[in-house]
Design an enzyme around this catalytic site. Sequence first.
Site, PDB file in Angstrom:
ATOM      1  N   TYR A  77       0.842  -1.208   0.000  1.00 50.52           N
ATOM      2  CA  TYR A  77       0.000   0.000   0.000  1.00 50.52           C
ATOM      3  C   TYR A  77       0.874   1.254   0.000  1.00 50.52           C
ATOM      4  CZ  TYR A  77      -2.896   3.757   1.874  1.00 50.52           C
ATOM      5  OH  TYR A  77      -3.506   4.979   2.066  1.00 50.52           O
ATOM      6  N   SER A 159      -4.952  13.508   6.069  1.00 54.24           N
ATOM      7  CA  SER A 159      -5.804  12.887   5.048  1.00 54.24           C
ATOM      8  C   SER A 159      -7.216  12.626   5.563  1.00 54.24           C
ATOM      9  CB  SER A 159      -5.177  11.552   4.639  1.00 54.24           C
ATOM     10  OG  SER A 159      -6.107  10.773   3.922  1.00 54.24           O
ATOM     11  N   LEU A 181      -9.083  16.923   1.623  1.00 56.20           N
ATOM     12  CA  LEU A 181     -10.450  16.466   1.371  1.00 56.20           C
ATOM     13  C   LEU A 181     -10.549  15.478   0.207  1.00 56.20           C
ATOM     14  CD1 LEU A 181     -13.555  16.839   1.910  1.00 56.20           C
ATOM     15  CD2 LEU A 181     -13.490  18.599   0.126  1.00 56.20           C
ATOM     16  N   TYR A 182     -11.075  14.289   0.515  1.00 54.54           N
ATOM     17  CA  TYR A 182     -11.629  13.423  -0.527  1.00 54.54           C
ATOM     18  C   TYR A 182     -13.118  13.694  -0.502  1.00 54.54           C
ATOM     19  CZ  TYR A 182      -7.481  10.530  -1.399  1.00 54.54           C
ATOM     20  OH  TYR A 182      -6.238  10.079  -1.778  1.00 54.54           O
ATOM     21  N   THR A 208      -8.290  17.187  -2.938  1.00 53.36           N
ATOM     22  CA  THR A 208      -7.584  16.290  -3.855  1.00 53.36           C
ATOM     23  C   THR A 208      -8.459  16.033  -5.078  1.00 53.36           C
ATOM     24  OG1 THR A 208      -6.312  15.292  -2.082  1.00 53.36           O
ATOM     25  CG2 THR A 208      -6.554  13.990  -4.095  1.00 53.36           C
ATOM     26  N   LYS A 284      -5.173  20.069  -4.826  1.00 51.09           N
ATOM     27  CA  LYS A 284      -4.049  19.121  -4.849  1.00 51.09           C
ATOM     28  C   LYS A 284      -4.190  18.160  -6.039  1.00 51.09           C
ATOM     29  CE  LYS A 284      -1.726  15.680  -1.908  1.00 51.09           C
ATOM     30  NZ  LYS A 284      -1.952  14.365  -2.484  1.00 51.09           N
ATOM     31  N   SER A 306       1.083  17.864  -8.153  1.00 50.34           N
ATOM     32  CA  SER A 306       1.183  16.516  -7.581  1.00 50.34           C
ATOM     33  C   SER A 306       0.586  15.506  -8.536  1.00 50.34           C
ATOM     34  CB  SER A 306       0.421  16.466  -6.249  1.00 50.34           C
ATOM     35  OG  SER A 306       0.365  15.147  -5.737  1.00 50.34           O
ATOM     36  N   HIS A 308       0.078  12.514  -7.079  1.00 48.42           N
ATOM     37  CA  HIS A 308      -0.324  11.584  -6.014  1.00 48.42           C
ATOM     38  C   HIS A 308       0.784  10.564  -5.743  1.00 48.42           C
ATOM     39  CE1 HIS A 308      -4.363  10.886  -4.018  1.00 48.42           C
ATOM     40  NE2 HIS A 308      -3.647   9.924  -3.472  1.00 48.42           N
ATOM     41  N   ARG A 311       0.534   7.634  -8.036  1.00 50.37           N
ATOM     42  CA  ARG A 311      -0.571   6.714  -7.735  1.00 50.37           C
ATOM     43  C   ARG A 311      -1.867   7.126  -8.430  1.00 50.37           C
ATOM     44  NH1 ARG A 311       1.007   4.334  -2.576  1.00 50.37           N
ATOM     45  NH2 ARG A 311      -1.004   4.315  -1.547  1.00 50.37           N
ATOM     46  N   ASP A 339       4.737  18.131  -4.668  1.00 50.44           N
ATOM     47  CA  ASP A 339       5.217  16.886  -4.063  1.00 50.44           C
ATOM     48  C   ASP A 339       5.490  15.865  -5.154  1.00 50.44           C
ATOM     49  OD1 ASP A 339       2.917  15.327  -4.747  1.00 50.44           O
ATOM     50  OD2 ASP A 339       1.937  15.789  -2.853  1.00 50.44           O
ATOM     51  N   GLY A 340       6.144  14.763  -4.752  1.00 51.64           N
ATOM     52  CA  GLY A 340       6.424  13.670  -5.677  1.00 51.64           C
ATOM     53  C   GLY A 340       7.901  13.372  -5.782  1.00 51.64           C
ATOM     54  N   GLY A 362       5.866  12.528   1.194  1.00 52.40           N
ATOM     55  CA  GLY A 362       4.960  11.451   1.582  1.00 52.40           C
ATOM     56  C   GLY A 362       5.700  10.249   2.132  1.00 52.40           C
ATOM     57  N   ARG A 363       6.153   9.384   1.244  1.00 52.73           N
ATOM     58  CA  ARG A 363       6.691   8.090   1.682  1.00 52.73           C
ATOM     59  C   ARG A 363       7.843   8.170   2.694  1.00 52.73           C
ATOM     60  NH1 ARG A 363       5.249   7.620  -3.650  1.00 52.73           N
ATOM     61  NH2 ARG A 363       3.791   5.962  -4.208  1.00 52.73           N
TER      62      ARG A 363
HETATM   63  C1  LIG Z   1       0.598   5.404   1.333  1.00 51.50           C
HETATM   64  C2  LIG Z   1       0.123   6.676   0.701  1.00 51.50           C
HETATM   65  C3  LIG Z   1      -1.134   7.148   1.025  1.00 51.50           C
HETATM   66  C4  LIG Z   1      -1.589   8.352   0.466  1.00 51.50           C
HETATM   67  N1  LIG Z   1      -2.820   8.833   0.839  1.00 51.50           N
HETATM   68  C5  LIG Z   1      -3.232  10.009   0.340  1.00 51.50           C
HETATM   69  C6  LIG Z   1      -4.467  10.558   0.777  1.00 51.50           C
HETATM   70  O1  LIG Z   1      -5.170   9.988   1.602  1.00 51.50           O
HETATM   71  N2  LIG Z   1      -4.837  11.753   0.242  1.00 51.50           N
HETATM   72  C7  LIG Z   1      -4.088  12.424  -0.686  1.00 51.50           C
HETATM   73  O2  LIG Z   1      -4.473  13.502  -1.158  1.00 51.50           O
HETATM   74  N3  LIG Z   1      -2.897  11.926  -1.086  1.00 51.50           N
HETATM   75  C8  LIG Z   1      -2.459  10.744  -0.585  1.00 51.50           C
HETATM   76  N4  LIG Z   1      -1.239  10.261  -0.982  1.00 51.50           N
HETATM   77  C9  LIG Z   1      -0.389  11.079  -1.861  1.00 51.50           C
HETATM   78  C10 LIG Z   1       0.509  12.016  -1.041  1.00 51.50           C
HETATM   79  O3  LIG Z   1      -0.242  13.038  -0.432  1.00 51.50           O
HETATM   80  C11 LIG Z   1       1.577  12.677  -1.906  1.00 51.50           C
HETATM   81  O4  LIG Z   1       0.949  13.280  -3.011  1.00 51.50           O
HETATM   82  C12 LIG Z   1       2.659  11.709  -2.385  1.00 51.50           C
HETATM   83  O5  LIG Z   1       2.898  10.716  -1.426  1.00 51.50           O
HETATM   84  C13 LIG Z   1       3.943  12.471  -2.656  1.00 51.50           C
HETATM   85  O6  LIG Z   1       4.900  11.643  -3.220  1.00 51.50           O
HETATM   86  P1  LIG Z   1       6.073  10.908  -2.402  1.00 51.50           P
HETATM   87  O7  LIG Z   1       5.429   9.783  -1.645  1.00 51.50           O
HETATM   88  O8  LIG Z   1       6.963  10.432  -3.487  1.00 51.50           O
HETATM   89  O9  LIG Z   1       6.700  11.919  -1.477  1.00 51.50           O
HETATM   90  C14 LIG Z   1      -0.776   9.059  -0.448  1.00 51.50           C
HETATM   91  C15 LIG Z   1       0.492   8.566  -0.758  1.00 51.50           C
HETATM   92  C16 LIG Z   1       0.945   7.393  -0.191  1.00 51.50           C
HETATM   93  C17 LIG Z   1       2.314   6.909  -0.532  1.00 51.50           C
END
Ligand SMILES: Cc1cc2nc3c(=O)[nH]c(=O)nc-3n(C[C@H](O)[C@H](O)[C@H](O)COP(=O)(O)O)c2cc1C
Length: 411
Positions: A77, A159, A181-182, A208, A284, A306, A308, A311, A339-340, A362-363
């Site tokens: 995940y 989140s 916000l989702y 988002t 976002k 971003s 995501h 993702r 981000d990213g 994020g990660r």
């Molecule tokens: C495990 C995981 C869960 C995430 N959950 C959300 C979320 O709930 N809402 C959201 O807007 N972005 C979510 N994201 C995206 C992050 O906010 C962010 O855009 C992204 O992780 C940035 O990239 P990086 O992981 O390479 O730093 C998630 C990313 C990961 C890795």
Amino acid sequence: MSSFSKQFEHRRRLLQWLSASPLLAPGGFALGAADRPSKLEQLEAEAALIGKPEDAINVFDFEPVFFKNVPPAHVGYMASGIDAEATLKANREAFSRYYLRPRRLVDVSKPDTSVEILGVKHPNPIIIAPTGGNKAFHPEGEVAVARAAKVGGHLEMLSTSATTSVEDCTAARGAPIWFQLYASPKWEVAEHHVRRAERAGCPVVAVTVDRVAGRNQEAFFRLRRTDTRTCANCHEPGVQGSVKRKPAYDGLDLAGVPNLQSANMTWDFIKRLRGTTKMKIVIKGILTAEDAALCVSNGADGLIVSNHGGRGEDSGRATIDVLPEVVEAVKGRIAVLIDGGFRRGTDVAKALAMGANGVCVGRPYLWGLGAFGQPGVEKVLELLRTEFRVAMMQCGVRSVKEFTPAFVRRV
Ligand SMILES: Cc1cc2nc3c(=O)[nH]c(=O)nc-3n(C[C@H](O)[C@H](O)[C@H](O)COP(=O)(O)O)c2cc1C
């Protein structure tokens, strides 16, 4: 096998899996190989897992410890991108195409890393990106992250899918946090989230907009198959079941809501939101100049470049490659975050020089969380802050506002 060599072997295998690199073959330095000035990749591959946060030399040191501690489905995940993961890889690889142009003979003995974002001063430009379900990685979840963010003075976004409430996270952070916000396809669901975030003192809602369809998280699904636990023991089916441990949804009736994505969201939603809340609105998931201009004309206060974290959709551009066209379209009228793939202080420096007002990660903080809980997150953030400060000083930059595009060139 001694426990040390087991650890050694474990880390080597993890890194082999991660990079599939032939350089990681056993046998010490490949002395007969072509000139490879940097021995770092091999040294990292062969390093023992760190036993405590203080031993970390960079943020990557936390990743294999996260892999060791966290069950495979949850590793999946966290780590997964989408489809072939081209966007995920692009985010990281793109940074190597930008290089810094440092200036010399500037007194940088008192560097000021602070930034102002939407009228609020923050001691550093590194922001906690919202990530769902942090308790999947450590029992203290988002509270551990918030406490670490407090120690390091980081702005934090929580989140909608968090496993901690906005009230508890705000208390742990000890300062207002932003709410991500989702919206879901149903206005009343979004309205409920927004009103609650506003009551909790959030000054900003980050909407988002890049999750509108399902997604094939191939790495996640493959790793989940290797998990020996029974997922159904914790995860209930259906939309209502899927939010069971997500306090943002407490008291919400999701009957008739087909999923939590927002396939029907348009700019009208943003206008309606504008009329509903006093919170500032940040969008976002922006990846084009066209949409950046629409953020401005539709009254957003900011946007986040971003994808995501790779993702959303595959075959996407690295966010750092997107940044210049967005900055050009926005012309300073609203805040631009990004981000990213940000893993190094120099990555942060490049984005700020190119016009971003802040950088979200994020990660990396999830690696710290899964590896050691709050102290792990603290150390990840400290490493990023230190690397950024060093990059800034080496560039001859005394305060963030002195960073300009002249400090970066694209190869
Ligand atoms: C495990 C995981 C869960 C995430 N959950 C959300 C979320 O709930 N809402 C959201 O807007 N972005 C979510 N994201 C995206 C992050 O906010 C962010 O855009 C992204 O992780 C940035 O990239 P990086 O992981 O390479 O730093 C998630 C990313 C990961 C890795």
